[in-house]
Design an enzyme around this catalytic site. Structure first.
Site, short mmCIF file in Angstrom:
data_model
loop_
_atom_site.label_atom_id
_atom_site.label_comp_id
_atom_site.label_asym_id
_atom_site.label_seq_id
_atom_site.Cartn_x
_atom_site.Cartn_y
_atom_site.Cartn_z
N GLY A 13 0.81 -1.22 0.00
CA GLY A 13 0.00 0.00 0.00
C GLY A 13 0.84 1.27 0.00
O GLY A 13 0.36 2.32 0.43
N SER A 14 2.06 1.20 -0.55
CA SER A 14 2.86 2.43 -0.54
C SER A 14 2.26 3.47 -1.48
O SER A 14 2.35 4.68 -1.22
CB SER A 14 4.33 2.15 -0.89
OG SER A 14 4.47 1.75 -2.22
N ASN A 15 1.63 3.04 -2.57
CA ASN A 15 0.96 4.02 -3.44
C ASN A 15 -0.24 4.65 -2.74
O ASN A 15 -0.47 5.85 -2.86
CB ASN A 15 0.53 3.35 -4.76
CG ASN A 15 1.68 3.29 -5.74
OD1 ASN A 15 2.09 4.31 -6.29
ND2 ASN A 15 2.21 2.09 -5.95
N LEU A 92 -8.69 -8.95 -10.96
CA LEU A 92 -9.48 -8.18 -11.91
C LEU A 92 -10.70 -7.60 -11.19
O LEU A 92 -11.37 -8.30 -10.43
CB LEU A 92 -9.94 -9.15 -13.01
CG LEU A 92 -10.16 -8.61 -14.42
CD1 LEU A 92 -8.96 -7.83 -14.93
CD2 LEU A 92 -10.47 -9.78 -15.37
N HIS A 109 0.66 0.81 -13.00
CA HIS A 109 1.38 -0.39 -13.45
C HIS A 109 2.88 -0.09 -13.43
O HIS A 109 3.29 0.97 -13.91
CB HIS A 109 0.91 -0.77 -14.85
CG HIS A 109 1.52 -2.04 -15.33
ND1 HIS A 109 1.09 -3.28 -14.90
CD2 HIS A 109 2.55 -2.27 -16.17
CE1 HIS A 109 1.82 -4.22 -15.47
NE2 HIS A 109 2.72 -3.63 -16.25
N ASP A 150 -4.52 -4.07 -17.76
CA ASP A 150 -3.48 -3.15 -18.24
C ASP A 150 -3.71 -2.60 -19.64
O ASP A 150 -2.75 -2.38 -20.38
CB ASP A 150 -2.11 -3.86 -18.21
CG ASP A 150 -1.77 -4.41 -16.83
OD1 ASP A 150 -2.19 -3.79 -15.84
OD2 ASP A 150 -1.11 -5.45 -16.76
N GLU A 179 6.26 5.96 -9.24
CA GLU A 179 4.82 5.72 -9.02
C GLU A 179 4.26 6.69 -8.00
O GLU A 179 3.20 7.28 -8.18
CB GLU A 179 4.60 4.28 -8.54
CG GLU A 179 4.96 3.22 -9.57
CD GLU A 179 4.62 1.82 -9.09
OE1 GLU A 179 3.59 1.63 -8.44
OE2 GLU A 179 5.40 0.89 -9.37
C1 GAR Z 1 3.27 -1.34 -7.42
O1 GAR Z 1 4.56 -1.41 -7.97
C2 GAR Z 1 2.23 -1.37 -8.51
O2 GAR Z 1 2.62 -0.71 -9.68
C3 GAR Z 1 2.11 -2.85 -8.76
O3 GAR Z 1 2.14 -3.42 -7.48
C4 GAR Z 1 2.95 -2.61 -6.63
C5 GAR Z 1 2.14 -2.29 -5.39
O4 GAR Z 1 2.92 -1.61 -4.47
N1 GAR Z 1 0.91 -3.15 -9.46
C6 GAR Z 1 0.82 -4.12 -10.37
O5 GAR Z 1 1.74 -4.87 -10.65
C7 GAR Z 1 -0.56 -4.24 -11.03
N2 GAR Z 1 -0.44 -4.94 -12.29
P1 GAR Z 1 2.29 -0.89 -3.21
O6 GAR Z 1 1.36 -1.92 -2.55
O7 GAR Z 1 3.47 -0.58 -2.34
O8 GAR Z 1 1.54 0.33 -3.70
#
Ligand code: GAR
Length: 206
Positions: A13-15, A92, A109, A150, A179
């Protein structure tokens, strides 16, 4: 217009945290209404609960239920969610939700779509494939979600160079920094109502 955000995540969940930080310091006009995760132990879900944000665990039983999409839609509506951000959500999204929120669901992505996307291309699989391919650049893509992995219109991208010594792990870390920068910016384009869509192309309206 303040976006009333629903976040879907499966992991760290860093995003999500980067988006939340942007709402708190005024870079993003949005309020996070609800965090949904298909993993009960996802650190992102725990973080949300610890910070007073309503959470929902989307269990296997819920996903298997015939009413899965209807139940999620009802919860999204009850929390007044009008925009969805997928933040490392590895499943999905049910098509009924995509249809209800058409043009109002973004995904991030960890590569430069339309390359290195599609089914099975998530997390470390993406960075391994990128490094194997020999390409000299990778990056991150924010795109609108449609019913295939995607594939929806691209909203924002930025690149990172791949250095000789890069591993999937070091590349993932570099891409994540991008990101965290572009996802709040892309969401703000929707909050400001300035984004237009024409086929697979998006553009900024004057
Ligand atoms: C991120 O790198 C995101 O782009 C990727 O998962 C990671 C989640 O990181 N998403 C995918 O690969 C979707 N196809 P986070 O949980 O630290 O945000």
């Amino acid at each position: 217009m303040t976006l009333q955000l629903g976040i879907f995540l499966s992991g760290t969940g860093s995003n999500f945290r980067a988006i939340r930080a942007a709402t708190l310091d005024g870079r993003l006009d949005a309020r996070i209404r609800l965090v949904i995760s298909n993993k009960s132990e996802a650190p992102g879900l725990t973080f949300a609960a610890e910070h007073g944000i309503p959470t929902l665990f989307e269990s296997k039983e819920l996903r298997a239920s015939a009413d899965h999409a209807a139940i999620l839609l009802d919860i999204l509506h009850r929390h007044e969610v009008d925009f969805i951000a997928l933040c490392g959500y590895m499943l999905l999204v049910p098509s009924r939700i995509v249809q209800t929120y058409t043009g109002r669901i973004l995904n991030i992505h960890p590569a430069l779509l339309p390359a290195f996307g599609g089914k099975g291309m998530y997390g470390h699989h993406v960075h391994e494939a990128v490094i194997r391919s020999g390409t000299k650049f990778s990056g991150a893509t924010v795109h609108l979600v449609d019913e295939e992995y995607d594939r929806g219109p691209i909203v924002m991208q930025d690149i990172v160079p791949i250095d000789d010594g890069d591993t999937p792990e070091s590349l993932a870390a570099k891409v994540l920094r991008v990101e965290h920068r572009i996802y709040p910016n892309a969401l703000q384009m929707f909050a400001s109502g300035r984004i237009g869509v024409n086929g697979l192309r998006t553009f900024l309206q004057p």
